[in-house]
Design a protein around this motif. Structure first.
Motif, PDB file in Angstrom:
ATOM      1  N   ARG A  27       0.826  -1.216   0.000  1.00  0.00           N
ATOM      2  CA  ARG A  27       0.000   0.000   0.000  1.00  0.00           C
ATOM      3  C   ARG A  27       0.860   1.267   0.000  1.00  0.00           C
ATOM      4  O   ARG A  27       0.541   2.250  -0.662  1.00  0.00           O
ATOM      5  CB  ARG A  27      -0.935  -0.001   1.222  1.00  0.00           C
ATOM      6  N   GLU A  28       1.976   1.238   0.727  1.00  0.00           N
ATOM      7  CA  GLU A  28       2.848   2.420   0.801  1.00  0.00           C
ATOM      8  C   GLU A  28       3.382   2.811  -0.576  1.00  0.00           C
ATOM      9  O   GLU A  28       3.620   3.986  -0.845  1.00  0.00           O
ATOM     10  CB  GLU A  28       4.050   2.183   1.733  1.00  0.00           C
ATOM     11  N   THR A  29       3.588   1.811  -1.424  1.00  0.00           N
ATOM     12  CA  THR A  29       4.102   2.104  -2.769  1.00  0.00           C
ATOM     13  C   THR A  29       3.086   2.947  -3.544  1.00  0.00           C
ATOM     14  O   THR A  29       3.455   3.910  -4.227  1.00  0.00           O
ATOM     15  CB  THR A  29       4.433   0.791  -3.514  1.00  0.00           C
ATOM     16  N   PHE A  32       3.251   6.516  -2.097  1.00  0.00           N
ATOM     17  CA  PHE A  32       4.393   7.290  -2.589  1.00  0.00           C
ATOM     18  C   PHE A  32       4.254   7.627  -4.075  1.00  0.00           C
ATOM     19  O   PHE A  32       4.709   8.673  -4.517  1.00  0.00           O
ATOM     20  CB  PHE A  32       5.709   6.552  -2.317  1.00  0.00           C
ATOM     21  N   LYS A  37       6.540  10.698  -5.216  1.00  0.00           N
ATOM     22  CA  LYS A  37       7.844  10.533  -4.563  1.00  0.00           C
ATOM     23  C   LYS A  37       8.581   9.292  -5.049  1.00  0.00           C
ATOM     24  O   LYS A  37       9.712   9.066  -4.656  1.00  0.00           O
ATOM     25  CB  LYS A  37       7.649  10.418  -3.041  1.00  0.00           C
ATOM     26  N   TYR A  38       7.907   8.459  -5.813  1.00  0.00           N
ATOM     27  CA  TYR A  38       8.556   7.222  -6.269  1.00  0.00           C
ATOM     28  C   TYR A  38       8.360   7.041  -7.769  1.00  0.00           C
ATOM     29  O   TYR A  38       7.250   7.185  -8.276  1.00  0.00           O
ATOM     30  CB  TYR A  38       7.970   6.023  -5.501  1.00  0.00           C
ATOM     31  N   ASN A  39       9.465   6.752  -8.454  1.00  0.00           N
ATOM     32  CA  ASN A  39       9.395   6.476  -9.894  1.00  0.00           C
ATOM     33  C   ASN A  39       9.223   4.980 -10.102  1.00  0.00           C
ATOM     34  O   ASN A  39      10.137   4.216  -9.800  1.00  0.00           O
ATOM     35  CB  ASN A  39      10.686   6.927 -10.593  1.00  0.00           C
ATOM     36  N   PRO A  40       8.075   4.546 -10.629  1.00  0.00           N
ATOM     37  CA  PRO A  40       7.855   3.104 -10.769  1.00  0.00           C
ATOM     38  C   PRO A  40       8.600   2.526 -11.971  1.00  0.00           C
ATOM     39  O   PRO A  40       9.029   3.272 -12.858  1.00  0.00           O
ATOM     40  CB  PRO A  40       6.350   3.020 -10.995  1.00  0.00           C
ATOM     41  N   SER A  41       8.719   1.198 -11.983  1.00  0.00           N
ATOM     42  CA  SER A  41       9.283   0.534 -13.161  1.00  0.00           C
ATOM     43  C   SER A  41       8.238   0.622 -14.281  1.00  0.00           C
ATOM     44  O   SER A  41       7.054   0.899 -14.029  1.00  0.00           O
ATOM     45  CB  SER A  41       9.577  -0.923 -12.836  1.00  0.00           C
TER      46      SER A  41
END
Lengths: 65, 136
Positions: A27-29, A32, A37-41
């Motif tokens: 869930r945190e992913t 973010f 705040k997070y660049n996914p694949s």
């Protein structure tokens, strides 16, 4: 980077946990990702776009500095 | 099944470390109060490891993966920091001992400092990166 994940998630009445289960992440992913705040694949971006019935282009907005 | 085995192994390690710490505290039994200071790092590592295990159990119970691509990146980066800390602590612990006590550390103490420092750096980096979100 901005995302429209939160907006589209609300449209389909999905919680962060529902979307996380659909795409197989924690869930945190999702949290973010929504905050930018997070660049996914590429694979995760594709899976989220598919789960929210949209395209990667429409989901992730890259702003020029 | 594989996830449950990993969690069970993690709990086993934490229990073993806690038992070792308890036996150590019984052995020192107030003889040297400064000896209690030595257990601060293992206690921090054990508490953090317990939190990590609890977090994984919570996700597993909610039907979510224990680990995803972000957490894998967090682990790799924290392990990298831990590795760098291990190299520097091997050199630094001996150097500090020579500067402060004017004697070289025994091999066992150098090994202990490498394990403690790299473990502490790994755990702190893991928790910070996990909460920060951005892994780049």
């Amino acid at each position: 980077m901005r995302t429209r994940i939160k907006e589209l998630r609300a449209r389909y009445d999905l919680t962060q946990e529902d979307l996380a289960k659909k795409v197989g992440v924690r869930r945190e992913t999702i949290l973010f990702l929504e905050k930018g705040k997070y660049n996914p694949s590429l694979k995760l971006a594709h899976d989220i776009a598919k789960a929210l019935k949209t395209t990667i282009d429409e989901l992730f907005i890259f702003e020029d500095d | 099944m594989k996830d449950k085995i990993k969690i069970a192994a993690g709990i086993g390690v934490v229990v073993a470390v806690v038992v070792t710490l308890i036996l150590y505290m019984i052995a020192i039994d107030g003889q040297d109060p400064s000896a209690y200071l030595l257990i601060i790092i293992p206690v921090i590592i054990v508490l953090s490891a317990s939190y990590m295990i609890w977090d994984r159990i919570r996700n597993m119970r909610a039907g979510l993966p224990q680990k995803d691509e972000r957490l894998k990146k967090v682990e790799y980066k924290a392990a990298y920091y831990g590795f760098i800390a291990a190299i520097w602590s091997a050199v630094g612990s001996n150097l500090l001992s020579e500067i402060i006590y004017d004697e070289e550390l025994r091999g066992g103490l150098v090994a202990a400092s490498v394990v403690m420092v790299s473990g502490l750096v790994f755990i702190i980096a893991y928790l910070v990166l996990m909460m920060k979100g951005d892994v780049e």
